[in-house]
Design a protein around this motif. Structure first.
Motif, PDB file in Angstrom:
ATOM      1  N   ASP A 214      68.871 -20.412  17.720  1.00 35.32           N
ATOM      2  CA  ASP A 214      69.986 -19.575  17.283  1.00 35.32           C
ATOM      3  C   ASP A 214      69.921 -19.537  15.757  1.00 35.32           C
ATOM      4  N   TRP A 215      69.459 -18.434  15.208  1.00 36.37           N
ATOM      5  CA  TRP A 215      69.221 -18.351  13.771  1.00 36.37           C
ATOM      6  C   TRP A 215      70.501 -18.396  12.946  1.00 36.37           C
ATOM      7  N   ASN A 216      71.678 -18.313  13.591  1.00 35.78           N
ATOM      8  CA  ASN A 216      72.941 -18.442  12.866  1.00 35.78           C
ATOM      9  C   ASN A 216      73.224 -19.886  12.457  1.00 35.78           C
ATOM     10  N   ARG A 217      72.514 -20.821  13.052  1.00 32.52           N
ATOM     11  CA  ARG A 217      72.719 -22.229  12.708  1.00 32.52           C
ATOM     12  C   ARG A 217      72.077 -22.528  11.353  1.00 32.52           C
ATOM     13  N   THR A 218      72.369 -23.713  10.805  1.00 33.08           N
ATOM     14  CA  THR A 218      71.837 -24.074   9.495  1.00 33.08           C
ATOM     15  C   THR A 218      70.344 -24.384   9.584  1.00 33.08           C
ATOM     16  N   SER A 219      69.688 -24.301   8.452  1.00 29.28           N
ATOM     17  CA  SER A 219      68.260 -24.607   8.395  1.00 29.28           C
ATOM     18  C   SER A 219      67.993 -26.032   8.865  1.00 29.28           C
ATOM     19  N   ARG A 220      68.855 -26.942   8.458  1.00 26.13           N
ATOM     20  CA  ARG A 220      68.665 -28.340   8.843  1.00 26.13           C
ATOM     21  C   ARG A 220      68.823 -28.522  10.354  1.00 26.13           C
ATOM     22  N   GLU A 221      69.810 -27.889  10.947  1.00 25.87           N
ATOM     23  CA  GLU A 221      70.018 -27.992  12.395  1.00 25.87           C
ATOM     24  C   GLU A 221      68.810 -27.453  13.159  1.00 25.87           C
ATOM     25  N   LEU A 222      68.253 -26.349  12.675  1.00 26.25           N
ATOM     26  CA  LEU A 222      67.096 -25.763  13.342  1.00 26.25           C
ATOM     27  C   LEU A 222      65.852 -26.636  13.162  1.00 26.25           C
ATOM     28  N   TYR A 223      65.710 -27.212  11.999  1.00 27.47           N
ATOM     29  CA  TYR A 223      64.589 -28.127  11.748  1.00 27.47           C
ATOM     30  C   TYR A 223      64.662 -29.315  12.706  1.00 27.47           C
ATOM     31  N   ASN A 224      65.865 -29.869  12.869  1.00 32.02           N
ATOM     32  CA  ASN A 224      66.046 -30.991  13.787  1.00 32.02           C
ATOM     33  C   ASN A 224      65.768 -30.578  15.234  1.00 32.02           C
ATOM     34  N   GLN A 225      66.211 -29.380  15.605  1.00 32.17           N
ATOM     35  CA  GLN A 225      65.975 -28.886  16.961  1.00 32.17           C
ATOM     36  C   GLN A 225      64.477 -28.797  17.251  1.00 32.17           C
ATOM     37  N   ILE A 226      63.732 -28.223  16.324  1.00 32.11           N
ATOM     38  CA  ILE A 226      62.288 -28.064  16.518  1.00 32.11           C
ATOM     39  C   ILE A 226      61.616 -29.427  16.635  1.00 32.11           C
TER      40      ILE A 226
END
Length: 319
Positions: A214-226
């Motif tokens: 979900d690209w609306n999330r923060t960069s850090r949240e997406l980094y952690n998800q990946i």
């Protein structure tokens, strides 16, 4: 006292604990693991890592579809276990099995209980941005990871760790924790403390929805998800109505503000640029550099190499 030990486990996480028991000379009379499963595009029937390890040690292996079936319980009982040791087995032990060994059933669990009970504690600790996790050795009870705790050890999570690296660290920590406690378990002298239910949290198994970016999330949240999804499933987004997998991204904490997109500059999911650093994509609070990707029907590759192909253009919106 030469007690009969039955080991239960399935993935690579459990192998160091089994290897340790054999190396230390404990009397492992049998191993229980999940049934073989088809792997890869050719769906080749593949044994679990624990089965492969058990066969290397010449141990008998039992692979029940459902351990709670009376026939499975009866077969397990023939081994006359005095102690059952589990590590990421993947099935809930029924009361008939929990009550079987005189020294009880102990579990090597990949979290600091009572936090992250359940089937995906390592992945979810990374996805949630934890800086520390660990391993808990516990007596098993009928609830999901609710038994009394014997001992715990903390293991830091670095910014560069993935689920893959943490599985290795925690499996090693778990085998050492088990090794230290085994003499007391054999002697029946182990002490344990109840878990604080007020501190309990659950790490449910991952679903396809957990993999969707979900690209609306923060960069850090997406980094952690990946990071939390590597190396197992990877994260994914949609490009041109096809799945576009993401296997790695650059740590947003190590990128200067001048290198990232500004919030509100473009719609989240917009490809901002493609260069030697990878693919920069707008997020909810800035941008994230993708460094390893996998287009539909192709192998995973460096994002910089993919970008040079020219098929993905700046301004494209990933969904």
């Amino acid at each position: 006292m030469d007690l009969n030990i039955v080991f239960m486990g399935t993935p690579e996480f459990a192998v160091p604990s089994l290897d340790m028991l054999i190396a230390e000379g404990y009397n492992v009379v049998g191993v229980v693991t999940q049934p073989d499963k088809p792997q890869g595009r050719k769906k080749v029937l593949t044994p679990t890592p624990v089965k492969a390890a058990a066969e290397r040690h010449g141990l008998p292996v039992f692979q029940p579809v459902k351990l709670r079936d009376p026939e499975s319980v009866a077969r397990l009982a023939k081994w006359k276990p005095d102690l059952i040791v589990t590590a990421a087995f993947g099935q809930i032990l029924p009361k008939a099995v929990l009550d079987m060994p005189v020294r009880g059933c102990v579990n090597v669990h990949g979290s600091l209980l009572p936090k992250y009970r359940g089937g995906a504690p390592i992945q979810r600790s990374i996805i949630n941005g934890e800086s520390v996790t660990g391993v808990t050795l516990m007596f098993m009870a009928e609830g999901l990871d609710t038994g009394d705790m014997i001992s715990r050890v903390e293991v830091p999570i670095t910014d560069e760790d993935t689920s893959g690296t943490m599985f290795v660290k925690l499996s090693d920590a778990g085998s050492k924790l088990l090794q230290a406690e085994m003499p007391r378990l054999i002697a029946g002298e182990t002490t344990a403390v109840p878990q604080d239910e007020a501190e309990a949290s659950y790490a449910r198994n991952l679903t396809r929805e957990d993999e969707k970016i979900d690209w609306n999330r923060t960069s850090r949240e997406l980094y952690n998800q990946i990071r939390g999804l590597v190396p197992f499933s990877g994260a994914f987004t949609m490009w041109d109505e096809q799945v576009f997998k993401v296997w790695a991204a650059a740590n947003p904490n190590q990128i200067g503000a001048s290198e990232t997109g500004a919030k509100g500059q473009a719609e989240p999911g917009t490809v901002l640029q493609l260069n030697a650093s990878g693919i920069e994509v707008q997020t909810g609070d800035g941008s994230l550099w993708l460094t390893e990707v996998q287009p539909a029907g192709k192998k995973a590759m460096k994002a910089a190499d993919f970008g040079r192909g020219g098929t993905l253009k700046p301004g494209t919106v990933l969904r």
